[in-house]
Design a protein around this motif. Structure first.
Motif, short mmCIF file in Angstrom:
data_model
loop_
_atom_site.label_atom_id
_atom_site.label_comp_id
_atom_site.label_asym_id
_atom_site.label_seq_id
_atom_site.Cartn_x
_atom_site.Cartn_y
_atom_site.Cartn_z
N VAL A 149 0.85 -1.03 0.01
CA VAL A 149 -0.06 0.23 0.04
C VAL A 149 0.82 1.19 0.07
CG1 VAL A 149 -2.07 1.33 1.09
CG2 VAL A 149 -1.79 -1.07 1.24
N ALA A 150 0.45 2.35 -0.94
CA ALA A 150 1.21 3.52 -0.65
C ALA A 150 2.63 3.43 -1.07
CB ALA A 150 0.80 4.29 0.63
N GLY A 151 3.29 2.66 -1.87
CA GLY A 151 4.48 2.54 -2.28
C GLY A 151 5.49 1.63 -1.51
N ILE A 211 5.57 8.75 -16.51
CA ILE A 211 4.57 8.20 -15.66
C ILE A 211 3.65 9.07 -15.12
CG2 ILE A 211 4.65 7.10 -13.00
CD1 ILE A 211 6.39 5.58 -15.05
N GLU A 212 2.52 8.82 -15.20
CA GLU A 212 1.28 9.77 -14.78
C GLU A 212 0.20 9.01 -13.87
OE1 GLU A 212 -0.99 11.20 -18.35
OE2 GLU A 212 1.18 11.66 -19.26
N ASN A 213 0.06 9.82 -12.89
CA ASN A 213 -1.00 9.26 -11.89
C ASN A 213 -0.84 8.01 -11.36
OD1 ASN A 213 -2.26 11.88 -12.02
ND2 ASN A 213 -3.13 11.37 -14.15
N SER A 214 0.32 7.57 -11.00
CA SER A 214 0.67 6.18 -10.71
C SER A 214 1.37 5.89 -9.58
CB SER A 214 1.44 5.49 -11.96
OG SER A 214 0.41 5.51 -13.21
N ILE A 215 1.52 4.78 -9.10
CA ILE A 215 2.19 4.36 -7.81
C ILE A 215 3.32 3.34 -8.11
CG2 ILE A 215 2.03 3.32 -5.39
CD1 ILE A 215 -0.41 4.67 -5.08
N LEU A 216 4.56 3.67 -8.01
CA LEU A 216 5.57 2.50 -8.13
C LEU A 216 5.90 2.04 -6.90
CD1 LEU A 216 5.04 3.82 -11.08
CD2 LEU A 216 7.83 3.83 -11.44
N TYR A 263 -8.87 -1.90 -3.23
CA TYR A 263 -7.34 -1.72 -3.24
C TYR A 263 -6.67 -0.81 -4.11
CZ TYR A 263 -2.51 -3.14 -3.81
OH TYR A 263 -1.08 -3.31 -3.67
N TYR A 264 -7.49 -0.76 -5.36
CA TYR A 264 -6.89 0.28 -6.49
C TYR A 264 -7.31 1.58 -5.97
CZ TYR A 264 -6.61 2.52 -11.08
OH TYR A 264 -6.25 3.49 -12.01
N LYS A 265 -8.56 1.87 -5.41
CA LYS A 265 -8.97 3.18 -5.07
C LYS A 265 -8.19 3.76 -3.98
CE LYS A 265 -13.08 5.98 -3.48
NZ LYS A 265 -12.32 6.30 -2.35
N THR A 266 -7.92 2.81 -2.90
CA THR A 266 -7.13 3.21 -1.74
C THR A 266 -5.58 3.65 -2.07
OG1 THR A 266 -8.51 1.72 -0.56
CG2 THR A 266 -6.40 2.55 0.28
N ASN A 267 -4.94 2.87 -2.92
CA ASN A 267 -3.67 3.20 -3.30
C ASN A 267 -3.78 4.59 -4.27
OD1 ASN A 267 -1.49 1.45 -2.83
ND2 ASN A 267 -3.02 0.07 -3.30
N MET A 268 -4.75 4.95 -4.96
CA MET A 268 -4.97 6.12 -5.64
C MET A 268 -5.23 7.22 -4.80
SD MET A 268 -4.09 5.67 -8.75
CE MET A 268 -3.54 4.45 -9.81
N ASP A 269 -6.01 7.04 -3.69
CA ASP A 269 -6.03 8.25 -2.51
C ASP A 269 -4.89 8.64 -2.13
OD1 ASP A 269 -9.14 7.83 -2.83
OD2 ASP A 269 -9.18 6.75 -1.14
N PHE A 270 -3.79 7.95 -2.21
CA PHE A 270 -2.44 8.45 -1.69
C PHE A 270 -1.91 9.39 -2.65
CE2 PHE A 270 -3.12 5.22 1.36
CZ PHE A 270 -2.43 5.59 2.54
N LEU A 271 -2.29 9.75 -3.85
CA LEU A 271 -2.02 10.63 -4.77
C LEU A 271 -2.55 11.98 -4.45
CD1 LEU A 271 -2.15 8.68 -8.08
CD2 LEU A 271 0.02 9.19 -6.48
#
Length: 371
Positions: free
Chosen positions: A30-32, A303-308, A247-255
Protein backbone atom coordinates in the motif's frame (compact mmCIF):
# COMPACT_ATOMS: atom_id res chain seq x y z
CA UNK A 1 -2.48 1.20 27.83
CA UNK A 2 -4.37 -1.39 29.89
CA UNK A 3 -5.17 -3.56 26.88
CA UNK A 4 -3.60 -6.21 24.71
CA UNK A 5 -3.98 -6.26 20.95
CA UNK A 6 -5.07 -8.90 18.46
CA UNK A 7 -4.83 -8.39 14.69
CA UNK A 8 -6.83 -10.83 12.57
CA UNK A 9 -4.77 -11.32 9.41
CA UNK A 10 -5.49 -14.87 8.31
CA UNK A 11 -8.36 -14.50 5.88
CA UNK A 12 -8.66 -14.61 2.11
CA UNK A 13 -11.18 -12.94 -0.17
CA UNK A 14 -12.10 -13.97 -3.71
CA UNK A 15 -12.85 -10.33 -4.49
CA UNK A 16 -9.07 -9.79 -4.59
CA UNK A 17 -8.87 -12.23 -7.54
CA UNK A 18 -5.27 -12.99 -8.56
CA UNK A 19 -3.80 -10.43 -6.15
CA UNK A 20 -4.24 -12.77 -3.19
CA UNK A 21 -2.65 -15.79 -4.88
CA UNK A 22 0.82 -14.79 -3.67
CA UNK A 23 0.09 -13.29 -0.26
CA UNK A 24 -2.42 -12.67 2.48
CA UNK A 25 -4.54 -9.57 2.08
CA UNK A 26 -2.89 -8.06 5.17
CA UNK A 27 0.44 -8.29 3.33
CA UNK A 28 -0.77 -6.35 0.27
CA UNK A 29 1.53 -3.43 -0.61
CA UNK A 30 0.00 0.00 0.00
CA UNK A 31 1.14 3.56 -0.79
CA UNK A 32 4.52 2.71 -2.28
CA UNK A 33 6.42 1.51 0.78
CA UNK A 34 3.96 -0.10 3.19
CA UNK A 35 1.98 -3.27 3.78
CA UNK A 36 -1.68 -3.15 4.82
CA UNK A 37 -0.92 -4.60 8.25
CA UNK A 38 1.51 -1.74 8.99
CA UNK A 39 -1.42 0.56 9.70
CA UNK A 40 -2.97 -1.64 12.40
CA UNK A 41 0.45 -2.39 13.91
CA UNK A 42 1.38 1.31 13.97
CA UNK A 43 -1.94 2.19 15.58
CA UNK A 44 -1.30 -0.42 18.28
CA UNK A 45 2.19 0.91 18.91
CA UNK A 46 1.10 4.56 18.90
CA UNK A 47 -1.71 3.71 21.35
CA UNK A 48 0.91 2.26 23.74
CA UNK A 49 -0.40 -1.28 23.44
CA UNK A 50 2.76 -3.20 24.29
CA UNK A 51 1.57 -6.76 23.68
CA UNK A 52 0.12 -7.60 20.26
CA UNK A 53 -0.71 -10.92 18.59
CA UNK A 54 -1.08 -11.29 14.82
CA UNK A 55 -3.15 -14.32 13.78
CA UNK A 56 -2.15 -15.51 10.30
CA UNK A 57 -3.19 -18.45 8.14
CA UNK A 58 -3.78 -18.05 4.39
CA UNK A 59 -0.62 -17.54 2.25
CA UNK A 60 1.22 -16.46 5.38
CA UNK A 61 4.83 -16.71 4.19
CA UNK A 62 5.17 -13.14 2.90
CA UNK A 63 3.35 -11.76 5.95
CA UNK A 64 5.44 -13.80 8.39
CA UNK A 65 8.64 -12.58 6.73
CA UNK A 66 7.43 -9.01 7.07
CA UNK A 67 6.76 -9.61 10.78
CA UNK A 68 10.08 -11.38 11.41
CA UNK A 69 11.38 -8.47 13.47
CA UNK A 70 9.19 -6.50 15.86
CA UNK A 71 11.58 -3.55 16.14
CA UNK A 72 10.06 -1.65 13.21
CA UNK A 73 6.87 -1.03 15.22
CA UNK A 74 8.70 -0.71 18.56
CA UNK A 75 7.49 -4.03 19.99
CA UNK A 76 10.99 -5.37 20.67
CA UNK A 77 10.88 -5.22 24.46
CA UNK A 78 11.21 -7.41 27.56
CA UNK A 79 7.63 -6.82 28.64
CA UNK A 80 4.99 -7.52 26.02
CA UNK A 81 6.13 -7.87 22.40
CA UNK A 82 4.83 -8.99 19.02
CA UNK A 83 3.53 -12.55 18.67
CA UNK A 84 2.64 -14.32 15.41
CA UNK A 85 0.19 -17.22 15.69
CA UNK A 86 -0.34 -19.67 12.84
CA UNK A 87 -2.52 -22.82 12.97
CA UNK A 88 -0.80 -25.58 14.94
CA UNK A 89 -1.66 -29.25 15.22
CA UNK A 90 -2.00 -30.18 18.86
CA UNK A 91 -3.39 -33.06 20.91
CA UNK A 92 -6.66 -31.13 21.18
CA UNK A 93 -6.97 -29.74 17.66
CA UNK A 94 -5.91 -30.75 14.15
CA UNK A 95 -7.94 -28.06 12.39
CA UNK A 96 -6.97 -25.00 10.46
CA UNK A 97 -8.76 -21.91 11.74
CA UNK A 98 -12.40 -22.44 10.84
CA UNK A 99 -13.36 -18.81 11.43
CA UNK A 100 -12.39 -15.71 13.37
CA UNK A 101 -13.82 -16.98 16.66
CA UNK A 102 -12.06 -20.32 16.18
CA UNK A 103 -8.74 -18.57 15.55
CA UNK A 104 -9.16 -16.85 18.91
CA UNK A 105 -10.16 -20.11 20.59
CA UNK A 106 -7.10 -21.97 19.28
CA UNK A 107 -4.91 -19.22 20.77
CA UNK A 108 -6.91 -18.79 23.97
CA UNK A 109 -3.79 -19.25 26.07
CA UNK A 110 -2.62 -15.82 24.86
CA UNK A 111 -5.71 -14.27 26.45
CA UNK A 112 -5.62 -16.38 29.60
CA UNK A 113 -1.97 -15.69 30.41
CA UNK A 114 -2.28 -11.94 29.88
CA UNK A 115 -3.12 -9.61 32.76
CA UNK A 116 -4.48 -6.51 31.00
CA UNK A 117 -8.23 -6.09 31.57
CA UNK A 118 -9.16 -5.19 27.96
CA UNK A 119 -8.56 -6.48 24.43
CA UNK A 120 -8.43 -4.44 21.22
CA UNK A 121 -9.24 -6.57 18.15
CA UNK A 122 -8.49 -5.18 14.69
CA UNK A 123 -8.40 -6.54 11.15
CA UNK A 124 -5.20 -6.47 9.13
CA UNK A 125 -6.74 -5.05 5.95
CA UNK A 126 -7.86 -1.60 7.16
CA UNK A 127 -6.08 1.60 6.12
CA UNK A 128 -6.56 4.23 8.83
CA UNK A 129 -5.04 6.03 11.81
CA UNK A 130 -6.63 5.70 15.24
CA UNK A 131 -5.88 6.17 18.92
CA UNK A 132 -7.42 3.08 20.48
CA UNK A 133 -7.29 4.82 23.88
CA UNK A 134 -10.20 7.01 22.79
CA UNK A 135 -12.25 3.95 21.91
CA UNK A 136 -11.43 2.41 25.29
CA UNK A 137 -12.45 5.61 27.10
CA UNK A 138 -15.75 5.58 25.20
CA UNK A 139 -16.21 1.89 26.03
CA UNK A 140 -15.73 2.53 29.75
CA UNK A 141 -17.90 5.67 29.72
CA UNK A 142 -20.80 3.77 28.11
CA UNK A 143 -20.29 0.76 30.41
CA UNK A 144 -20.41 -1.32 27.25
CA UNK A 145 -19.81 -5.04 26.99
CA UNK A 146 -18.47 -4.69 23.45
CA UNK A 147 -17.62 -1.56 21.47
CA UNK A 148 -17.45 -1.64 17.67
CA UNK A 149 -15.75 1.08 15.67
CA UNK A 150 -18.13 2.12 12.89
CA UNK A 151 -17.86 4.39 9.87
CA UNK A 152 -20.56 6.14 7.81
CA UNK A 153 -19.84 5.39 4.15
CA UNK A 154 -20.60 7.87 1.40
CA UNK A 155 -19.53 5.48 -1.38
CA UNK A 156 -22.20 2.77 -1.47
CA UNK A 157 -20.82 0.86 -4.48
CA UNK A 158 -19.41 -1.95 -2.32
CA UNK A 159 -21.57 -1.49 0.77
CA UNK A 160 -22.61 -5.16 0.75
CA UNK A 161 -19.03 -6.25 1.53
CA UNK A 162 -19.46 -5.04 5.11
CA UNK A 163 -21.50 -5.60 8.21
CA UNK A 164 -24.09 -2.81 8.46
CA UNK A 165 -25.27 -1.55 11.86
CA UNK A 166 -28.29 0.28 13.24
CA UNK A 167 -27.62 2.59 16.19
CA UNK A 168 -29.62 4.65 18.66
CA UNK A 169 -28.79 8.31 19.28
CA UNK A 170 -26.84 7.22 22.38
CA UNK A 171 -24.68 4.90 20.28
CA UNK A 172 -26.24 1.57 21.30
CA UNK A 173 -26.20 -0.90 18.42
CA UNK A 174 -29.61 -2.49 17.99
CA UNK A 175 -29.08 -4.51 14.82
CA UNK A 176 -26.24 -5.92 12.74
CA UNK A 177 -26.81 -6.99 9.14
CA UNK A 178 -23.77 -8.93 7.93
CA UNK A 179 -23.02 -8.45 4.21
CA UNK A 180 -26.62 -7.95 3.05
CA UNK A 181 -27.63 -8.28 -0.59
CA UNK A 182 -29.63 -5.04 -0.34
CA UNK A 183 -29.73 -2.39 2.36
CA UNK A 184 -30.60 1.24 2.99
CA UNK A 185 -28.09 1.45 5.85
CA UNK A 186 -24.78 3.26 5.39
CA UNK A 187 -22.92 2.78 8.71
CA UNK A 188 -20.48 -0.12 8.49
CA UNK A 189 -18.42 -2.03 11.01
CA UNK A 190 -14.69 -1.44 10.49
CA UNK A 191 -13.71 -4.72 12.15
CA UNK A 192 -12.26 -2.97 15.21
CA UNK A 193 -13.56 -4.00 18.64
CA UNK A 194 -12.88 -3.34 22.31
CA UNK A 195 -13.99 -5.92 24.86
CA UNK A 196 -13.10 -6.93 28.41
CA UNK A 197 -10.62 -9.81 28.31
CA UNK A 198 -12.51 -12.09 30.71
CA UNK A 199 -15.76 -11.57 28.80
CA UNK A 200 -14.03 -12.39 25.50
CA UNK A 201 -12.67 -15.64 26.96
CA UNK A 202 -16.15 -16.54 28.21
CA UNK A 203 -17.82 -15.83 24.86
CA UNK A 204 -15.16 -17.64 22.83
CA UNK A 205 -15.34 -20.75 25.03
CA UNK A 206 -19.14 -20.72 24.84
CA UNK A 207 -19.05 -20.48 21.03
CA UNK A 208 -16.49 -23.31 20.78
CA UNK A 209 -18.59 -25.57 23.01
CA UNK A 210 -21.49 -25.11 20.57
CA UNK A 211 -19.28 -25.67 17.50
CA UNK A 212 -19.63 -22.04 16.40
CA UNK A 213 -16.64 -20.41 14.73
CA UNK A 214 -17.42 -16.89 13.46
CA UNK A 215 -16.91 -13.85 15.69
CA UNK A 216 -19.48 -11.64 13.95
CA UNK A 217 -22.30 -14.12 13.36
CA UNK A 218 -21.84 -16.33 16.42
CA UNK A 219 -20.97 -13.66 18.99
CA UNK A 220 -21.86 -10.11 17.92
CA UNK A 221 -25.11 -10.87 16.12
CA UNK A 222 -26.11 -13.64 18.51
CA UNK A 223 -25.62 -11.50 21.62
CA UNK A 224 -26.72 -8.12 20.23
CA UNK A 225 -29.90 -8.09 22.37
CA UNK A 226 -28.25 -9.62 25.43
CA UNK A 227 -24.96 -7.74 25.71
CA UNK A 228 -24.57 -3.96 25.56
CA UNK A 229 -22.89 -3.32 22.22
CA UNK A 230 -22.03 0.28 21.37
CA UNK A 231 -20.69 1.94 18.23
CA UNK A 232 -17.76 4.37 18.25
CA UNK A 233 -17.96 6.63 15.20
CA UNK A 234 -14.75 7.06 13.22
CA UNK A 235 -14.73 10.43 11.47
CA UNK A 236 -11.29 10.32 9.81
CA UNK A 237 -10.06 8.40 6.76
CA UNK A 238 -10.73 4.65 6.71
CA UNK A 239 -10.65 2.16 3.89
CA UNK A 240 -10.79 -1.62 3.59
CA UNK A 241 -8.72 -3.06 0.72
CA UNK A 242 -10.33 -6.51 0.41
CA UNK A 243 -11.44 -6.16 -3.22
CA UNK A 244 -9.61 -5.22 -6.40
CA UNK A 245 -11.66 -2.07 -6.76
CA UNK A 246 -11.12 -0.88 -3.18
CA UNK A 247 -7.42 -1.80 -3.28
CA UNK A 248 -6.92 0.27 -6.43
CA UNK A 249 -8.96 3.19 -5.11
CA UNK A 250 -7.17 3.22 -1.74
CA UNK A 251 -3.75 3.38 -3.36
CA UNK A 252 -4.91 6.11 -5.72
CA UNK A 253 -6.15 8.10 -2.71
CA UNK A 254 -2.50 8.49 -1.69
CA UNK A 255 -1.94 10.61 -4.80
CA UNK A 256 -4.12 13.24 -3.10
CA UNK A 257 -2.06 15.70 -1.07
CA UNK A 258 -4.46 15.82 1.87
CA UNK A 259 -4.41 12.02 2.27
CA UNK A 260 -0.61 11.85 2.00
CA UNK A 261 -0.17 14.65 4.51
CA UNK A 262 -2.61 13.02 6.93
CA UNK A 263 -0.78 9.70 6.95
CA UNK A 264 2.82 10.74 6.45
CA UNK A 265 3.22 14.27 7.82
CA UNK A 266 0.80 14.39 10.75
CA UNK A 267 1.64 12.77 14.08
CA UNK A 268 1.53 9.89 14.88
CA UNK A 269 3.51 8.16 12.15
CA UNK A 270 2.93 4.95 10.23
CA UNK A 271 5.87 2.53 10.50
CA UNK A 272 7.07 -0.29 8.26
CA UNK A 273 9.97 -2.62 7.68
CA UNK A 274 12.73 -0.66 5.95
CA UNK A 275 15.01 -1.93 3.18
CA UNK A 276 18.39 -0.42 2.34
CA UNK A 277 17.76 0.74 -1.22
CA UNK A 278 19.15 3.60 -3.32
CA UNK A 279 16.83 6.51 -4.14
CA UNK A 280 14.79 6.36 -7.33
CA UNK A 281 16.77 7.19 -10.48
CA UNK A 282 15.27 9.25 -13.30
CA UNK A 283 17.25 8.92 -16.51
CA UNK A 284 17.33 11.43 -19.35
CA UNK A 285 13.91 11.65 -21.00
CA UNK A 286 11.94 10.45 -17.97
CA UNK A 287 8.75 12.37 -17.23
CA UNK A 288 6.87 11.90 -13.95
CA UNK A 289 3.70 13.71 -12.83
CA UNK A 290 1.46 13.21 -9.77
CA UNK A 291 2.96 9.86 -8.88
CA UNK A 292 4.62 8.04 -5.97
CA UNK A 293 7.93 6.46 -6.95
CA UNK A 294 9.64 4.34 -4.31
CA UNK A 295 13.28 3.57 -3.58
CA UNK A 296 15.22 1.39 -5.98
CA UNK A 297 13.20 2.38 -9.07
CA UNK A 298 14.76 3.25 -12.43
CA UNK A 299 12.55 5.36 -14.70
CA UNK A 300 13.21 5.98 -18.39
CA UNK A 301 9.68 6.59 -19.69
CA UNK A 302 6.57 8.57 -18.75
CA UNK A 303 4.69 8.07 -15.46
CA UNK A 304 1.32 9.74 -14.82
CA UNK A 305 -1.00 9.37 -11.80
CA UNK A 306 0.62 6.09 -10.79
CA UNK A 307 2.24 4.35 -7.82
CA UNK A 308 5.53 2.53 -8.29
CA UNK A 309 6.59 0.27 -5.43
CA UNK A 310 10.19 -0.76 -4.78
CA UNK A 311 12.74 -1.82 -7.40
CA UNK A 312 10.70 -1.13 -10.56
CA UNK A 313 12.29 -0.69 -13.99
CA UNK A 314 10.44 1.44 -16.56
CA UNK A 315 11.83 1.04 -20.09
CA UNK A 316 12.57 3.66 -22.72
CA UNK A 317 9.55 5.39 -24.29
CA UNK A 318 7.15 3.43 -22.09
CA UNK A 319 4.00 5.12 -20.76
CA UNK A 320 2.41 4.18 -17.41
CA UNK A 321 -0.88 5.95 -16.62
CA UNK A 322 -3.23 5.41 -13.65
CA UNK A 323 -1.39 2.23 -12.68
CA UNK A 324 -0.12 0.41 -9.61
CA UNK A 325 3.19 -1.39 -10.23
CA UNK A 326 4.12 -3.77 -7.41
CA UNK A 327 7.66 -4.61 -6.24
CA UNK A 328 10.38 -5.93 -8.56
CA UNK A 329 8.41 -5.52 -11.79
CA UNK A 330 10.06 -4.88 -15.15
CA UNK A 331 8.28 -2.81 -17.82
CA UNK A 332 9.89 -3.25 -21.23
CA UNK A 333 10.62 -0.53 -23.79
CA UNK A 334 7.81 1.10 -25.80
CA UNK A 335 5.07 -0.40 -23.61
CA UNK A 336 1.78 1.33 -22.82
CA UNK A 337 -0.07 0.58 -19.57
CA UNK A 338 -3.23 2.32 -18.41
CA UNK A 339 -5.54 1.49 -15.51
CA UNK A 340 -3.55 -1.64 -14.61
CA UNK A 341 -2.17 -3.40 -11.52
CA UNK A 342 1.10 -5.18 -12.31
CA UNK A 343 1.85 -8.07 -9.95
CA UNK A 344 5.21 -8.15 -8.15
CA UNK A 345 8.09 -9.80 -9.98
CA UNK A 346 6.32 -9.58 -13.34
CA UNK A 347 7.94 -8.76 -16.67
CA UNK A 348 5.88 -6.78 -19.16
CA UNK A 349 7.46 -7.40 -22.54
CA UNK A 350 8.55 -4.60 -24.85
CA UNK A 351 6.12 -3.13 -27.39
CA UNK A 352 3.01 -4.36 -25.56
CA UNK A 353 -0.20 -2.46 -24.87
CA UNK A 354 -2.56 -2.99 -21.91
CA UNK A 355 -5.55 -0.93 -20.85
CA UNK A 356 -8.06 -1.78 -18.13
CA UNK A 357 -11.68 -0.94 -18.88
CA UNK A 358 -13.81 -0.21 -15.81
CA UNK A 359 -12.13 -2.36 -13.18
CA UNK A 360 -8.29 -2.32 -13.19
CA UNK A 361 -6.60 -4.98 -15.31
CA UNK A 362 -4.34 -7.30 -13.28
CA UNK A 363 -1.14 -8.25 -15.11
CA UNK A 364 1.41 -10.93 -14.29
CA UNK A 365 3.84 -13.28 -16.03
CA UNK A 366 0.94 -15.24 -17.57
CA UNK A 367 -1.01 -12.29 -18.99
CA UNK A 368 -1.78 -12.51 -22.74
CA UNK A 369 0.36 -10.26 -24.90
CA UNK A 370 -1.20 -7.38 -26.85
CA UNK A 371 0.68 -5.23 -29.35
Amino acid sequence: MKAIGIILAGGNNKLMKDLSKKRAIAAMPVAGSYRAIDFALSNMSNSRINKVAVITQYNARSLNEHLSSSKWWDFGRKQGGLFVFTPTITADSSYWYRGTADSLYQNLNYLKTSHEPYVVIASGDGIYKMDYNKVLEYHIEKKADITMVVKKMTDRSEINRFGLVTMTEEGRITDIDEKPLETNLSTVSTGIYVIRRRLLIELIEKAASEDRHDFVRDILIRYKNIKKIYGYKLESYWSNISSVRSYYKTNMDFLKKDVRDYFFKQYPDIYSKVEDLPPAKYNCGAQVSNSLVSSGCIVNGTIENSILFKKIYIGNNSVVKNCIILNNAYIGDNSYLENCIVESGSTIKANTNYKGEGEPLILDENSPIYY
